[in-house]
Write an enzyme that holds these catalytic residues in place. Structure first.
Site: not given
Ligand code: 2RA
Length: 344
Positions: A150, A242
């Protein structure tokens, strides 16, 4: 006629988000849910601690969960969405493909295998044809396609928008939400009022998956892009979303205005025109919190903004909902790509 689909790993954080996205989907009908052996035989309501921001759909709650085994899944299911722990996925996804199932997987295993297409549809849909190489080499009746991590999905479309300027070096620093660690991962309470540097499993994924996604497929093999990528990943006390700070050095002159124009035209990118508009919601003056701005629609858009010249080339920020646009939504988009291209 809707395509009958199953969710492998249906009780986990991403599995629950997959159910939420698939249940109303006009082209997919959920016909199978799998989880661990201990959940097999239970109803989904009994097996899952549902924590997604909408109620369990009634028809799903009463479905019987099976074990994650090809012998237990109805063979009239056409497409499986997998969000298994990578160690489990590495073992069982090939077994499902051998049995003829097509698998769209978020699990990190096999993403870098040369005959497994790693795809973000708006970036590299042409890599789907790697499936012909895969079938020749593995003799599967089924097929395996992967979406990237992601945090990779959050910045690679912005790089693809700038590819015409000749990307040479990219630095990316991430501020990743707690939900990325899964329900059994970092607990929200542990991280309140904290920031955790170096997530460990992330940095390498951003640095390698990006070069495969931006690579060239000539119909027979894939050449990864030569761009140099350096990543530093942090966990911060937000639930979803994110946020990433990106620095790009290009062969050709690349100004902030060039980048804004390129990103404005790029599918899935939602351009935020100035740093102060860039999705910061200051709940308290001393605690800036990046929040998913719901005006981005249903969370599938990737926000990009704050473009400015810096000592290290062009700097900008991007943000994506890590389970809606990232893990689960990315698998669903790849399922739609498989359907459009006759693989289902
Ligand atoms: C995280 N990108 O945010 C990874 C998700 N599997 O830890």
């Amino acid at each position: 006629m809707a395509v009958r689909v199953g969710v492998l790993g249906a009780t986990g954080a991403v599995g629950q988000r997959l159910i939420q996205l698939l249940e109303p989907h006009p082209e997919f009908e959920i016909a199978a849910l799998t989880a661990s052996e201990s959940s097999a035989g239970k109803t989904y309501r009994e097996a899952a601690k549902w924590r997604v921001d909408s109620p369990i759909p009634d028809d799903i709650a009463d479905m019987t969960v099976t074990a994650t085994d090809p012998d237990d899944v109805d063979d009239d299911v056409d497409l499986l969405f997998s969000s298994l722990p990578s160690s489990v996925g590495a073992a069982v996804e090939p077994a499902f493909c051998e049995e003829g199932y097509v698998v769209s997987s978020n699990s990190s295993n096999s993403r870098m295998a040369e005959d497994v297409p790693l795809v973000i549809p708006e970036v590299n849909a042409d890599h789907l044809d790697l499936l012909e190489v895969q079938r020749d080499e593995r003799g599967w009746d089924g097929a395996l396609i992967k979406n990237p991590n992601c945090s990779t999905i959050t910045f690679v479309p912005t790089l693809a928008a700038l590819a015409e300027f000749g990307l040479e070096r990219v630095h990316v620093a991430t501020l990743q939400a707690v939900s990325g660690a899964g329900y059994d991962g970092v607990s929200s309470m542990e991280i309140i009022d904290n920031a955790v540097p170096y997530i460990g499993s992330e940095e390498d994924k951003l640095e390698t998956e990006s070069r495969k996604l931006l690579g060239e497929f000539d119909g027979a093999s894939l050449t990864h892009d030569s761009v140099e990528v350096a990543a530093s990943c942090n966990r911060i006390p937000t639930i979803d979303g994110h946020l990433e700070n990106v620095w790009v050095e290009a062969a050709d002159e690349l100004t902030a205005d060039d980048a804004k124009a390129a990103m404005r035209e790029y599918p899935s990118l939602d351009l935020r025109s100035s740093p102060d508009q860039f999705i910061y919601v200051f709940d308290e003056p001393d605690r800036p919190q990046p929040r998913m701005d719901r005006t981005l629609g249903d969370g599938m858009a990737i926000a990009a903004g704050g473009h400015r010249a810096s000592t290290f080339g062009l700097q900008y920020n991007c943000l994506a909902h890590n389970t809606i646009r990232g893990a689960a939504g990315a698998s669903v988009l790849n399922g739609e790509l498989l359907l459009e291209n006759g693989y289902l």
